[in-house]
Design a protein around this motif. Structure first.
Motif, mmCIF file in Angstrom:
data_model
loop_
_atom_site.group_PDB
_atom_site.id
_atom_site.type_symbol
_atom_site.label_atom_id
_atom_site.label_comp_id
_atom_site.label_asym_id
_atom_site.label_seq_id
_atom_site.Cartn_x
_atom_site.Cartn_y
_atom_site.Cartn_z
ATOM 1 N N ALA A 1 10.049 12.442 -1.229
ATOM 2 C CA ALA A 1 9.015 13.111 -1.531
ATOM 3 C C ALA A 1 9.146 14.629 -1.736
ATOM 4 C CB ALA A 1 7.840 12.411 -0.894
ATOM 5 N N GLY A 2 9.688 15.248 -0.799
ATOM 6 C CA GLY A 2 9.929 16.679 -0.607
ATOM 7 C C GLY A 2 10.906 17.133 -1.780
ATOM 8 N N ILE A 3 11.858 16.146 -2.049
ATOM 9 C CA ILE A 3 13.042 16.529 -2.692
ATOM 10 C C ILE A 3 12.205 16.555 -4.345
ATOM 11 C CG2 ILE A 3 15.234 16.038 -3.851
ATOM 12 C CD1 ILE A 3 15.058 16.596 -0.958
ATOM 13 N N PHE A 4 11.479 15.537 -4.472
ATOM 14 C CA PHE A 4 10.717 15.316 -5.804
ATOM 15 C C PHE A 4 9.856 16.428 -6.147
ATOM 16 C CE2 PHE A 4 6.720 14.037 -7.837
ATOM 17 C CZ PHE A 4 7.081 13.914 -9.088
ATOM 18 N N MET A 5 9.195 16.987 -5.012
ATOM 19 C CA MET A 5 7.969 18.018 -5.119
ATOM 20 C C MET A 5 8.562 19.182 -5.518
ATOM 21 S SD MET A 5 6.496 20.816 -3.281
ATOM 22 C CE MET A 5 7.092 20.549 -1.722
ATOM 23 N N VAL A 6 9.583 19.651 -4.872
ATOM 24 C CA VAL A 6 10.404 20.896 -5.157
ATOM 25 C C VAL A 6 11.007 20.917 -6.577
ATOM 26 C CG1 VAL A 6 12.174 22.537 -4.359
ATOM 27 C CG2 VAL A 6 10.946 21.350 -2.638
ATOM 28 N N SER A 7 11.395 19.859 -7.049
ATOM 29 C CA SER A 7 11.746 19.819 -8.438
ATOM 30 C C SER A 7 10.949 19.765 -9.278
ATOM 31 C CB SER A 7 12.795 18.409 -8.497
ATOM 32 O OG SER A 7 13.967 18.209 -7.577
ATOM 33 N N ARG A 8 9.766 19.429 -8.933
ATOM 34 C CA ARG A 8 8.522 19.301 -10.111
ATOM 35 C C ARG A 8 7.992 20.838 -10.041
ATOM 36 N NH1 ARG A 8 7.251 16.813 -13.908
ATOM 37 N NH2 ARG A 8 6.736 14.825 -13.249
ATOM 38 N N TRP B 1 0.654 12.171 -1.046
ATOM 39 C CA TRP B 1 1.466 12.821 0.169
ATOM 40 C C TRP B 1 0.740 12.440 1.297
ATOM 41 C CZ3 TRP B 1 5.570 16.163 -0.779
ATOM 42 C CH2 TRP B 1 5.994 16.953 0.177
ATOM 43 N N GLU B 2 -0.414 12.534 1.632
ATOM 44 C CA GLU B 2 -0.982 12.279 2.867
ATOM 45 C C GLU B 2 -0.828 10.659 3.016
ATOM 46 O OE1 GLU B 2 -2.081 14.376 5.380
ATOM 47 O OE2 GLU B 2 -0.902 15.580 3.971
ATOM 48 N N ALA B 3 -1.381 9.909 1.819
ATOM 49 C CA ALA B 3 -1.310 8.258 1.947
ATOM 50 C C ALA B 3 -0.114 7.823 2.626
ATOM 51 C CB ALA B 3 -1.761 7.923 0.679
ATOM 52 N N VAL B 4 0.972 8.553 2.120
ATOM 53 C CA VAL B 4 2.429 8.036 2.437
ATOM 54 C C VAL B 4 2.581 8.314 3.877
ATOM 55 C CG1 VAL B 4 3.539 7.851 0.180
ATOM 56 C CG2 VAL B 4 3.727 9.810 1.614
ATOM 57 N N GLY B 5 2.056 9.272 4.263
ATOM 58 C CA GLY B 5 2.044 9.730 5.839
ATOM 59 C C GLY B 5 1.185 8.761 6.615
ATOM 60 N N LEU B 6 0.019 8.381 6.086
ATOM 61 C CA LEU B 6 -0.734 7.608 6.923
ATOM 62 C C LEU B 6 -0.362 6.028 6.991
ATOM 63 C CD1 LEU B 6 -3.548 6.978 8.216
ATOM 64 C CD2 LEU B 6 -4.370 6.481 5.883
ATOM 65 N N LEU C 1 0.800 -1.134 -0.002
ATOM 66 C CA LEU C 1 0.058 -0.035 0.074
ATOM 67 C C LEU C 1 0.948 1.182 0.085
ATOM 68 C CD1 LEU C 1 -2.816 1.208 0.017
ATOM 69 C CD2 LEU C 1 -2.828 1.033 2.542
ATOM 70 N N PHE C 2 2.185 1.175 0.720
ATOM 71 C CA PHE C 2 2.876 2.256 0.604
ATOM 72 C C PHE C 2 3.453 2.634 -0.881
ATOM 73 C CE2 PHE C 2 6.778 4.501 1.461
ATOM 74 C CZ PHE C 2 6.494 5.213 2.469
ATOM 75 N N THR C 3 3.802 1.482 -1.549
ATOM 76 C CA THR C 3 4.293 1.734 -2.786
ATOM 77 C C THR C 3 3.294 2.442 -3.793
ATOM 78 O OG1 THR C 3 5.759 -0.351 -2.337
ATOM 79 C CG2 THR C 3 5.251 0.440 -4.633
ATOM 80 N N PHE C 4 1.963 1.710 -3.591
ATOM 81 C CA PHE C 4 0.950 2.351 -4.385
ATOM 82 C C PHE C 4 1.001 3.891 -4.128
ATOM 83 C CE2 PHE C 4 -3.419 3.861 -3.476
ATOM 84 C CZ PHE C 4 -3.843 4.230 -5.021
ATOM 85 N N SER C 5 0.827 4.129 -2.675
ATOM 86 C CA SER C 5 0.680 5.666 -2.348
ATOM 87 C C SER C 5 1.732 6.674 -3.097
ATOM 88 C CB SER C 5 0.742 5.608 -0.761
ATOM 89 O OG SER C 5 -0.247 5.176 -0.277
ATOM 90 N N MET C 6 3.136 6.021 -3.121
ATOM 91 C CA MET C 6 4.297 6.920 -3.434
ATOM 92 C C MET C 6 4.136 7.077 -4.818
ATOM 93 S SD MET C 6 6.857 8.480 -2.408
ATOM 94 C CE MET C 6 8.100 9.336 -2.977
ATOM 95 N N LEU C 7 3.603 5.929 -5.593
ATOM 96 C CA LEU C 7 3.708 5.963 -7.074
ATOM 97 C C LEU C 7 2.367 6.960 -7.606
ATOM 98 C CD1 LEU C 7 3.932 2.102 -8.223
ATOM 99 C CD2 LEU C 7 5.605 4.234 -8.734
ATOM 100 N N MET C 8 1.740 7.051 -6.863
ATOM 101 C CA MET C 8 0.497 7.844 -7.041
ATOM 102 C C MET C 8 1.060 9.320 -6.926
ATOM 103 S SD MET C 8 -2.785 6.666 -8.039
ATOM 104 C CE MET C 8 -3.903 7.876 -7.772
ATOM 105 N N LEU C 9 1.737 9.616 -5.935
ATOM 106 C CA LEU C 9 2.311 11.000 -5.613
ATOM 107 C C LEU C 9 3.348 11.280 -6.927
ATOM 108 C CD1 LEU C 9 3.929 11.865 -2.467
ATOM 109 C CD2 LEU C 9 5.063 12.524 -4.432
ATOM 110 N N VAL C 10 4.260 10.560 -7.199
ATOM 111 C CA VAL C 10 5.256 10.819 -8.021
ATOM 112 C C VAL C 10 4.459 10.991 -9.692
ATOM 113 C CG1 VAL C 10 7.175 9.745 -6.779
ATOM 114 C CG2 VAL C 10 6.135 8.402 -8.569
ATOM 115 N N MET C 11 3.609 10.285 -9.896
ATOM 116 C CA MET C 11 2.886 10.286 -11.294
ATOM 117 C C MET C 11 1.770 11.468 -11.589
ATOM 118 S SD MET C 11 2.594 5.998 -11.786
ATOM 119 C CE MET C 11 1.778 6.156 -13.291
ATOM 120 N N ALA C 12 1.476 11.995 -10.405
ATOM 121 C CA ALA C 12 0.292 12.871 -10.290
ATOM 122 C C ALA C 12 0.548 14.347 -11.236
ATOM 123 C CB ALA C 12 0.147 13.511 -9.187
ATOM 124 N N ASN C 13 -0.483 14.529 -11.872
ATOM 125 C CA ASN C 13 -0.230 15.715 -12.713
ATOM 126 C C ASN C 13 -1.012 16.918 -12.431
ATOM 127 O OD1 ASN C 13 -3.099 14.967 -13.248
ATOM 128 N ND2 ASN C 13 -2.885 15.201 -15.465
#
Length: 676
Positions: free
Chosen positions: A270-277, A144-149, A123-135
């Protein structure tokens, strides 16, 4: 391609459902097979996506899967953005997660929560993939919140232990602080751009460059600065930057596979990826970038120092993660986003390697984690030792290893930057090289070399009794029951992922350095303003990986690295007693580091105590006085008082009631005649 992307996120989710909800019916073997099959499918498909968009240079794919909600002109959608940046993250996240899934078979073999654990990590992997693939920001926030949960569930996986419950609550609450800023930043994006989709937001960004917002009184702040700082506060929580770093070391209370999964390629990056995005937004605000730069510099150096005084093998690596995240953050602040992602990628492999190697040591020593009770393990665990050496050399940035290319690129990029704070950041990063080498080789020497100090006997720190209770807690809870057996190398299901991670920890840096740092690897995924092109200046002096490696042997970071390794050799192998002499000579400094600069004490005394005080006041005054005293009991007292005042009317004599009726009738007649 749309179906392929959908399968990438749904495959781990299907594995999580199978192992988590139907694990008892499926049994251990079928549950872990379902989970591993889901993540392995995501890894294979992510490789196909990587090949097409990075190797094949396909045009970015931005599409909407479905519209969740529409109000006026605002559409809240679920969709995917596939470009070189997201394709790289997808492959790294899925591959490292797949290795950790396989490793978990051996590490969690005796744990009664075996199926539940596989459900969580899938489930953690699913959440992270949803984060990095988001448009869009909505899906980004969901991931973001799912990986935290899920990290909350994983850190507190051994819920019988109070320390694990305290750690997951701490992680959850600290991340909520950062996420509050992140949510405000997303709200500001929506307010000023009228959209949550990346493409229109980035198109509207240049128009915000000269807009300002009044905060307090006459004080104004540039809109891009406000948005970027708020977004970065979210990154500070998720990527554990000072002062929101305090949750990450305590997250070691979770099983070792979780330490690798959270601290290597997924949640903390995730934070590093988000700022780069969000580079099109951050490039509009030099103030926000300087803020990012200085926060990263403080984190990189100060957290590395804390690793010097830790004795728990996992906590040393955890503070190493904090320090390396600081390096990535500094690169972001210097507009070297490509170098930050490059270090994210290399760090994902060698840090996962180090965590899993630490877990192999813990297995071999029957759940022992104190490095002072180890030593000489290279004789008993040669594969684990070799992988630990590779991970250590990559971490310290030894020339030729993966971490060398990314770390040296960051230091050089910050050195060339003219941004405010860059001078301080360079000093912090170079000093951090020495500190990193010192605590890394300290760990290597204490664990694998020198005199054997293996614990004998069965004392334990667990609050439970008996083997069954210990098994219920899991592998790396505290010291083991009986580390009396000779340590043995871990089974192939543990060492196999170690060897698989060791290969990219050696070669990946040299393979990717030229294209990722100085080429067109990211295409339009990352935007850097013309005046901030520090990596282009470096490209003029880059003549290939071999030349870069040879030059590294004559650079200052290499001599600092050697110095740190030599000091560790002297103080932890040649003369082990000297380390104790230094701590005795500098008791206040040692106490400061051991106390983690007092962050936890401050938080407990100010925020936790303040919350308890506020809760106590609300309980005593709000609940006890206002609600119970005034509203509930007060209303009853008023009714009782009124009843007492009118009680004299109820005499029980018939003539009194008849007289009252006559008076009442006269009053009614008088009123009626008066109206008429």
């Amino acid at each position: 391609m749309q179906t392929l992307c959908l399968l990438i996120v749904l495959a781990p989710l299907a594995g999580a459902i199978a192992a988590g909800l139907f694990g008892r019916r499926l049994g251990r073997v079928r549950a872990h097979r379902a989970a591993i099959a889901g993540v392995a499918t995501a890894t294979f498909l992510s490789f196909l996506v990587f090949w097409q968009f990075v190797i094949g240079k396909a045009a970015p794919l931005d599409y909407t899967l479905y519209t969740w909600l529409q109000t006026g002109s605002l559409k809240l959608q679920i969709g995917f953005l596939i470009d070189p940046l997201s394709a790289t993250m997808m492959l790294v996240v899925s591959f490292v997660s797949c290795m950790i899934h396989i490793y978990t078979i051996g590490y969690m073999a005796e744990d009664p929560g075996y199926q539940r654990f596989f459900g969580y990590i899938s489930l953690f992997t699913f959440s992270m993939l949803m984060l990095v693939m988001a448009n869009n920001f909505l899906q980004l926030f969901f991931g973001w919140e799912a990986v935290g949960l899920v990290s909350y569930l994983l850190i507190g996986f051994w819920y019988q232990r109070e320390s694990a419950i305290a750690a997951n609550l701490k992680a959850f609450l600290v991340n909520r602080v950062g996420d509050f800023g992140f949510l405000l930043g997303i709200a500001a994006v929506l307010y000023y751009t009228k959209s949550l989709d990346y493409a229109p937001v980035f198109q509207a960004a240049p128009a915000l460059a000269h807009r300002a917002m009044t905060l307090v009184g006459e004080h104004q702040v540039a809109v891009p600065t406000l948005i970027c700082i708020l977004l970065f506060i979210g990154a500070m929580g998720k990527s554990a930057q000072v002062p929101l770093h305090v949750w990450l070391p305590d997250s070691m209370e979770g099983p070792t596979p979780i330490s690798a999964l959270i601290h290597a390629a997924t949640m903390v990056t995730a934070g590093i990826f988000m700022v780069s995005r969000m580079s099109p937004l951050f490039e509009l605000s030099p103030t926000a970038l300087s803020f990012v730069l200085l926060i990263g510099a403080v984190t990189a150096f100060s957290m590395g120092l804390l690793g010097l005084v830790q004795n728990d093998i996992k906590r040393v690596i955890a503070y190493s993660t904090l320090s390396q995240l600081g390096y990535m953050t500094v690169a972001l602040g210097a507009s070297a986003y490509q170098a930050a992602i490059f270090h994210l990628v290399t760090h994902a492999f060698f840090k996962a390697l180090l965590f899993l190697a630490a877990g192999s040591v813990i297995i071999g020593l029957h759940h022992e984690q104190d490095m002072r009770r180890m030593g000489g393990l290279y004789r008993h665990m040669p594969i684990t030792w070799l992988c630990s050496v590779i991970g250590t050399l990559a971490l310290v940035g030894f020339p030729g290893f993966a971490g060398f290319f990314s770390k040296d690129a960051i230091i050089e990029a910050v050195h060339l930057s003219h941004r405010f704070g860059a001078g301080v950041a360079v000093l912090a990063l170079k000093a951090g090289v020495f500190v990193t080498a010192l605590y890394s080789f300290r760990l290597l020497f204490l664990v694998f070399h020198g005199q054997e100090r293996l614990a004998h006997g069965g004392d334990t720190h667990d609050d439970t009794a008996g083997h069954a209770a210990h098994v219920a807690i899991g592998h790396d809870g505290h010291e083991g029951h009986a580390a009396h057996a000779t340590p043995q190398e871990s089974p192939w299901v543990v060492t196999g992922p170690l060897l698989a991670l060791a290969v990219p920890s050696i070669f990946l840096g040299g393979i990717l350095a030229g294209d990722m740092l100085f080429g067109d690897y990211f295409g339009q995924s990352i935007y850097v303003a013309p005046e901030n092109q520090v990596l282009k200046e470096m490209a003029e002096e880059y003549h290939g990986a071999l030349s870069f490696t040879l030059h590294g042997f004559f650079s200052l970071p290499f001599f600092l690295l050697v110095g740190g390794a030599y000091v560790a050799y002297l103080y932890y192998l040649v003369s082990p007693g000297k380390a104790a002499q230094i701590t005795a000579a500098w008791p206040r400094l040692y106490a400061l580091l051991l106390n983690k600069y007092g962050f936890d004490d401050f938080n407990n005394r100010v925020f936790a105590a303040g919350a308890r005080l506020g809760g106590g006041l609300l309980s005593h005054f709000g609940d006890g006085v206002v609600i119970d005293g005034w509203l509930v009991n007060g209303s009853a007292k008023v009714v009782g008082w009124l009843a007492a005042q009118v009680r004299w009317i109820q005499t029980g004599y018939l003539y009194h009631y008849a007289f009252a009726m006559i008076l009442g009738l006269l009053c009614l007649l008088t009123i009626a005649l008066g109206v008429a």
